[in-house]
Design an enzyme around this catalytic site. Structure first.
Site, PDB file in Angstrom:
ATOM      1  N   GLN A 185     -51.068 -95.677 -39.753  1.00 15.86           N
ATOM      2  CA  GLN A 185     -50.547 -94.550 -38.980  1.00 15.86           C
ATOM      3  C   GLN A 185     -49.731 -95.063 -37.790  1.00 15.86           C
ATOM      4  O   GLN A 185     -50.170 -95.947 -37.049  1.00 15.86           O
ATOM      5  CB  GLN A 185     -51.704 -93.657 -38.514  1.00 15.86           C
ATOM      6  CG  GLN A 185     -51.278 -92.369 -37.856  1.00 15.86           C
ATOM      7  CD  GLN A 185     -50.560 -91.382 -38.791  1.00 15.86           C
ATOM      8  OE1 GLN A 185     -50.763 -91.397 -40.002  1.00 15.86           O
ATOM      9  NE2 GLN A 185     -49.725 -90.541 -38.238  1.00 15.86           N
TER      10      GLN A 185
ATOM     11  N   ASP B 244     -46.166 -94.864 -47.974  1.00 17.80           N
ATOM     12  CA  ASP B 244     -45.339 -94.246 -46.936  1.00 17.80           C
ATOM     13  C   ASP B 244     -43.850 -94.473 -47.216  1.00 17.80           C
ATOM     14  O   ASP B 244     -42.998 -93.787 -46.653  1.00 17.80           O
ATOM     15  CB  ASP B 244     -45.653 -94.890 -45.565  1.00 17.80           C
ATOM     16  CG  ASP B 244     -46.474 -93.985 -44.663  1.00 17.80           C
ATOM     17  OD1 ASP B 244     -46.349 -92.756 -44.787  1.00 17.80           O
ATOM     18  OD2 ASP B 244     -47.220 -94.538 -43.828  1.00 17.80           O
TER      19      ASP B 244
ATOM     20  N   LYS C 266     -55.227 -86.320 -43.810  1.00 15.50           N
ATOM     21  CA  LYS C 266     -54.821 -87.107 -44.987  1.00 15.50           C
ATOM     22  C   LYS C 266     -56.042 -87.487 -45.819  1.00 15.50           C
ATOM     23  O   LYS C 266     -56.054 -87.369 -47.044  1.00 15.50           O
ATOM     24  CB  LYS C 266     -54.040 -88.356 -44.534  1.00 15.50           C
ATOM     25  CG  LYS C 266     -52.650 -88.010 -44.000  1.00 15.50           C
ATOM     26  CD  LYS C 266     -51.935 -89.185 -43.322  1.00 15.50           C
ATOM     27  CE  LYS C 266     -50.598 -88.706 -42.749  1.00 15.50           C
ATOM     28  NZ  LYS C 266     -49.827 -89.741 -42.038  1.00 15.50           N
TER      29      LYS C 266
HETATM   30  N1  GUN Z   1     -46.517 -91.082 -37.882  1.00 15.83           N
HETATM   31  C1  GUN Z   1     -45.823 -89.922 -37.940  1.00 15.83           C
HETATM   32  N2  GUN Z   1     -45.501 -89.632 -39.222  1.00 15.83           N
HETATM   33  C2  GUN Z   1     -46.010 -90.634 -39.982  1.00 15.83           C
HETATM   34  C3  GUN Z   1     -46.001 -90.885 -41.382  1.00 15.83           C
HETATM   35  O1  GUN Z   1     -45.447 -90.139 -42.211  1.00 15.83           O
HETATM   36  N3  GUN Z   1     -46.643 -92.027 -41.768  1.00 15.83           N
HETATM   37  C4  GUN Z   1     -47.236 -92.870 -40.885  1.00 15.83           C
HETATM   38  N4  GUN Z   1     -47.811 -93.962 -41.375  1.00 15.83           N
HETATM   39  N5  GUN Z   1     -47.248 -92.663 -39.582  1.00 15.83           N
HETATM   40  C5  GUN Z   1     -46.637 -91.547 -39.140  1.00 15.83           C
END
Ligand code: GUN
Length: 281
Positions: free
Chosen positions: A98, A121, A54
């Site tokens: 995350q 998100d 990311k």
């Molecule tokens: N863990 C698995 N997928 C995601 C996501 O799209 N965003 C976040 N913040 N954590 C995740």
């Protein structure tokens, strides 16, 4: 039949080009590029890979980004304090914590602490609610990416029969809402669904997000259906595979997303899109 691939890398490349161009226009208007803060608590190996991807993607489209890594022992209070600091940081437009978080931290409380206008998100309850009533502000990145993949093949969603396998807050539920908004008839299945293939076999579109390697097989799919595989699983031999059994499903489906190179890169691309939109707003 051998299914055509819906190439997430290719669609991402085009979208990231557009994002980069739009981002380049922002500094002159607002004096700063779009900024994303990514918080990782603990050392979950998959999460470490995701957050690095990311942050790297941010650099490639000219965004400012910060990656904050904390030990698994971080207290909930300290995490909330850090989110508050980022909420008030004018160089940061998007905040991503995350998941999963360590067990001693209440994920719901943490997600609600992120300012909704920085919740790229789309997990804050107000953003989830906005999507539910058909006025989305930030769409969760994975289902947003899946919809872009369906758009890329100009799939007529109005009146289509869609089955979503998996009912998580991150993927399954928002995916169902997006398909419903687009005019599809939706069925949401979960881990308790009896005779799953009864539903999937009837569907024009099947989106699978279960976290169970290769659980959806070719005999569960209607000939000509479009199959979107959200899963990323690591097999004992180290190879990646999806929640869909690619080899058998590709003999039956008209279109299929590969793993890797399908939904994964699209999730990151839509995170960039949400961060750009947060900065533009
Ligand atoms: N863990 C698995 N997928 C995601 C996501 O799209 N965003 C976040 N913040 N954590 C995740």
């Amino acid at each position: 039949m051998t299914a055509a691939l819906i190439d997430g890398n290719l669609i991402s490349k085009k979208l990231r080009g557009e994002i980069r161009e739009r981002a380049a226009k922002i500094p002159s208007a607002k004096g700063k590029p779009p900024g994303l803060a990514v918080i990782l608590v603990g050392g979950n190996p998959a999460s470490q890979v995701y957050v690095s991807s990311k942050v790297k993607a941010c650099g490639e489209v000219g965004f400012h980004s910060v990656l904050e890594r904390y030990p698994a022992s971080l207290s909930e209070a300290d995490l909330l304090k850090q989110i508050d600091t980022l909420n008030n940081d004018p160089t940061i437009n998007g905040i991503l914590v995350q998941l999963p978080l360590p067990d001693h931290i209440d994920s719901k409380k943490v997600l609600e602490a992120i300012a909704p206008e920085k919740d790229v998100d789309g997990f804050h309850i107000s953003n989830a609610g906005a999507l539910m009533v058909g006025s989305p502000e930030f769409i969760p990145c994975t289902p947003y990416g899946c919809i872009k993949m369906l758009e890329s093949i100009q799939y007529p969603l109005k009146g289509a029969q869609a089955v979503v396998v998996g009912a998580s807050n991150i993927v399954g539920k928002p995916m169902a809402m997006l398909l419903l908004m687009a005019g599809a008839t939706i069925t949401v299945c979960n881990s308790k669904t009896r005779n799953l293939s009864r539903y999937t076999k009837d569907a024009d579109i099947v989106v699978v997000a279960t976290g169970r390697p290769k659980m959806v097989t070719g005999d569960m799919i209607k000939p000509g259906a479009v199959v979107i595989d959200v899963g990323i699983n690591r097999l004992p031999d180290g190879k990646l595979c999806g929640d869909v059994d690619f080899e058998s499903v590709k003999q039956v489906a008209s279109h299929i997303t590969p793993v890797p190179g399908g939904v994964g890169p699209m999730t990151i691309t839509m995170l960039l899109m949400n961060t750009l939109e947060a900065a533009e707003r």
